[in-house]
Motif scaffolding. Structure first.
Motif, PDB file in Angstrom:
ATOM      1  N   GLN A  15      28.215  39.050  56.634  1.00  0.00           N
ATOM      2  CA  GLN A  15      27.348  37.928  56.283  1.00  0.00           C
ATOM      3  C   GLN A  15      27.495  36.872  57.362  1.00  0.00           C
ATOM      4  OE1 GLN A  15      27.658  36.362  52.348  1.00  0.00           O
ATOM      5  NE2 GLN A  15      26.781  34.418  52.940  1.00  0.00           N
ATOM      6  N   PHE A  16      26.364  36.341  57.825  1.00  0.00           N
ATOM      7  CA  PHE A  16      26.361  35.277  58.827  1.00  0.00           C
ATOM      8  C   PHE A  16      25.750  34.032  58.203  1.00  0.00           C
ATOM      9  CE2 PHE A  16      26.363  39.170  61.260  1.00  0.00           C
ATOM     10  CZ  PHE A  16      27.271  38.906  62.268  1.00  0.00           C
ATOM     11  N   GLU A  17      26.363  32.891  58.464  1.00  0.00           N
ATOM     12  CA  GLU A  17      25.816  31.599  58.057  1.00  0.00           C
ATOM     13  C   GLU A  17      25.668  30.775  59.327  1.00  0.00           C
ATOM     14  OE1 GLU A  17      27.639  29.716  54.593  1.00  0.00           O
ATOM     15  OE2 GLU A  17      28.748  31.589  54.294  1.00  0.00           O
ATOM     16  N   VAL A  18      24.482  30.213  59.532  1.00  0.00           N
ATOM     17  CA  VAL A  18      24.188  29.423  60.722  1.00  0.00           C
ATOM     18  C   VAL A  18      23.942  27.987  60.278  1.00  0.00           C
ATOM     19  CG1 VAL A  18      22.657  29.151  62.706  1.00  0.00           C
ATOM     20  CG2 VAL A  18      23.164  31.446  61.820  1.00  0.00           C
ATOM     21  N   MET A  19      24.676  27.054  60.901  1.00  0.00           N
ATOM     22  CA  MET A  19      24.558  25.639  60.548  1.00  0.00           C
ATOM     23  C   MET A  19      24.311  24.812  61.808  1.00  0.00           C
ATOM     24  SD  MET A  19      27.766  25.456  57.963  1.00  0.00           S
ATOM     25  CE  MET A  19      28.668  26.679  58.900  1.00  0.00           C
ATOM     26  N   GLU A  20      23.418  23.859  61.706  1.00  0.00           N
ATOM     27  CA  GLU A  20      23.179  22.922  62.791  1.00  0.00           C
ATOM     28  C   GLU A  20      24.037  21.687  62.533  1.00  0.00           C
ATOM     29  OE1 GLU A  20      19.205  21.492  63.066  1.00  0.00           O
ATOM     30  OE2 GLU A  20      19.498  20.739  65.086  1.00  0.00           O
ATOM     31  N   GLU A  21      24.692  21.195  63.593  1.00  0.00           N
ATOM     32  CA  GLU A  21      25.573  20.035  63.461  1.00  0.00           C
ATOM     33  C   GLU A  21      25.288  19.039  64.578  1.00  0.00           C
ATOM     34  OE1 GLU A  21      29.630  21.865  61.683  1.00  0.00           O
ATOM     35  OE2 GLU A  21      29.385  22.069  63.835  1.00  0.00           O
ATOM     36  N   MET A  22      25.688  17.801  64.337  1.00  0.00           N
ATOM     37  CA  MET A  22      25.686  16.775  65.374  1.00  0.00           C
ATOM     38  C   MET A  22      27.138  16.443  65.668  1.00  0.00           C
ATOM     39  SD  MET A  22      22.643  15.919  66.365  1.00  0.00           S
ATOM     40  CE  MET A  22      22.662  14.270  67.013  1.00  0.00           C
ATOM     41  N   ILE A  23      27.571  16.682  66.885  1.00  0.00           N
ATOM     42  CA  ILE A  23      28.941  16.390  67.291  1.00  0.00           C
ATOM     43  C   ILE A  23      28.882  15.505  68.527  1.00  0.00           C
ATOM     44  CG2 ILE A  23      31.125  17.357  68.116  1.00  0.00           C
ATOM     45  CD1 ILE A  23      30.416  19.921  66.571  1.00  0.00           C
ATOM     46  N   GLY A  24      29.402  14.298  68.409  1.00  0.00           N
ATOM     47  CA  GLY A  24      29.375  13.369  69.536  1.00  0.00           C
ATOM     48  C   GLY A  24      27.975  13.089  70.036  1.00  0.00           C
ATOM     49  N   GLY A  25      27.006  13.056  69.138  1.00  0.00           N
ATOM     50  CA  GLY A  25      25.629  12.787  69.523  1.00  0.00           C
ATOM     51  C   GLY A  25      24.890  13.994  70.074  1.00  0.00           C
ATOM     52  N   GLU A  26      25.542  15.141  70.158  1.00  0.00           N
ATOM     53  CA  GLU A  26      24.900  16.363  70.646  1.00  0.00           C
ATOM     54  C   GLU A  26      24.679  17.336  69.498  1.00  0.00           C
ATOM     55  OE1 GLU A  26      26.214  18.548  74.024  1.00  0.00           O
ATOM     56  OE2 GLU A  26      26.957  16.755  75.004  1.00  0.00           O
ATOM     57  N   ARG A  27      23.523  17.984  69.535  1.00  0.00           N
ATOM     58  CA  ARG A  27      23.229  19.003  68.533  1.00  0.00           C
ATOM     59  C   ARG A  27      23.955  20.287  68.909  1.00  0.00           C
ATOM     60  NH1 ARG A  27      16.874  19.037  67.682  1.00  0.00           N
ATOM     61  NH2 ARG A  27      17.420  20.125  65.788  1.00  0.00           N
ATOM     62  N   SER A  28      24.515  20.914  67.918  1.00  0.00           N
ATOM     63  CA  SER A  28      25.179  22.194  68.149  1.00  0.00           C
ATOM     64  C   SER A  28      24.942  23.093  66.947  1.00  0.00           C
ATOM     65  CB  SER A  28      26.678  21.999  68.392  1.00  0.00           C
ATOM     66  OG  SER A  28      27.304  21.503  67.234  1.00  0.00           O
ATOM     67  N   ILE A  29      25.270  24.351  67.132  1.00  0.00           N
ATOM     68  CA  ILE A  29      25.123  25.329  66.063  1.00  0.00           C
ATOM     69  C   ILE A  29      26.476  25.964  65.805  1.00  0.00           C
ATOM     70  CG2 ILE A  29      24.128  27.562  65.447  1.00  0.00           C
ATOM     71  CD1 ILE A  29      21.623  26.765  66.866  1.00  0.00           C
ATOM     72  N   ARG A  30      26.817  26.088  64.551  1.00  0.00           N
ATOM     73  CA  ARG A  30      28.041  26.775  64.150  1.00  0.00           C
ATOM     74  C   ARG A  30      27.622  28.039  63.399  1.00  0.00           C
ATOM     75  NH1 ARG A  30      32.738  24.185  60.521  1.00  0.00           N
ATOM     76  NH2 ARG A  30      32.154  22.459  61.860  1.00  0.00           N
ATOM     77  N   VAL A  31      28.211  29.147  63.775  1.00  0.00           N
ATOM     78  CA  VAL A  31      27.926  30.418  63.114  1.00  0.00           C
ATOM     79  C   VAL A  31      29.216  30.904  62.464  1.00  0.00           C
ATOM     80  CG1 VAL A  31      27.132  32.801  63.394  1.00  0.00           C
ATOM     81  CG2 VAL A  31      26.165  30.981  64.830  1.00  0.00           C
ATOM     82  N   LEU A  32      29.161  31.095  61.156  1.00  0.00           N
ATOM     83  CA  LEU A  32      30.308  31.618  60.422  1.00  0.00           C
ATOM     84  C   LEU A  32      30.020  33.063  60.041  1.00  0.00           C
ATOM     85  CD1 LEU A  32      30.890  28.634  57.983  1.00  0.00           C
ATOM     86  CD2 LEU A  32      32.084  29.111  60.117  1.00  0.00           C
TER      87      LEU A  32
END
Length: 73
Positions: A15-32
């Motif tokens: 199972q994959f979960e994809v999340m969009e995040e803001m870290i230090g003002g930058e957009r990033s994606i975390r995949v679990l």
């Protein structure tokens, strides 16, 4: 912001979960990735992690949205 999907047992045991995040003002994606340890060993998991990371890295390259998907592999 995380949106929890309906979780059902996968036939593949992955199972994959994809999340969009803001870290230090930058957009990033975390995949679990969740997996069944009775189906996947450490080498399998590492290969899946490397492949998934590589694909997302290619998606993040400048101009990737204008390329044919098969050229990103």
């Amino acid at each position: 912001r995380q949106i929890d999907p309906d979780k059902h047992e996968s036939m593949l045991g992955l199972q994959f979960e994809v999340m969009e995040e803001m870290i230090g003002g930058e957009r990033s994606i975390r995949v679990l990735m969740s997996y069944r340890s009775d189906r996947y060993g450490p080498d399998d998991v590492e290969r899946l992690r490397n492949t998934t990371s590589g694909v997302f890295s290619r998606f993040a390259e400048a101009g990737a949205s204008n390329r044919v998907l098969t050229t990103l592999a």
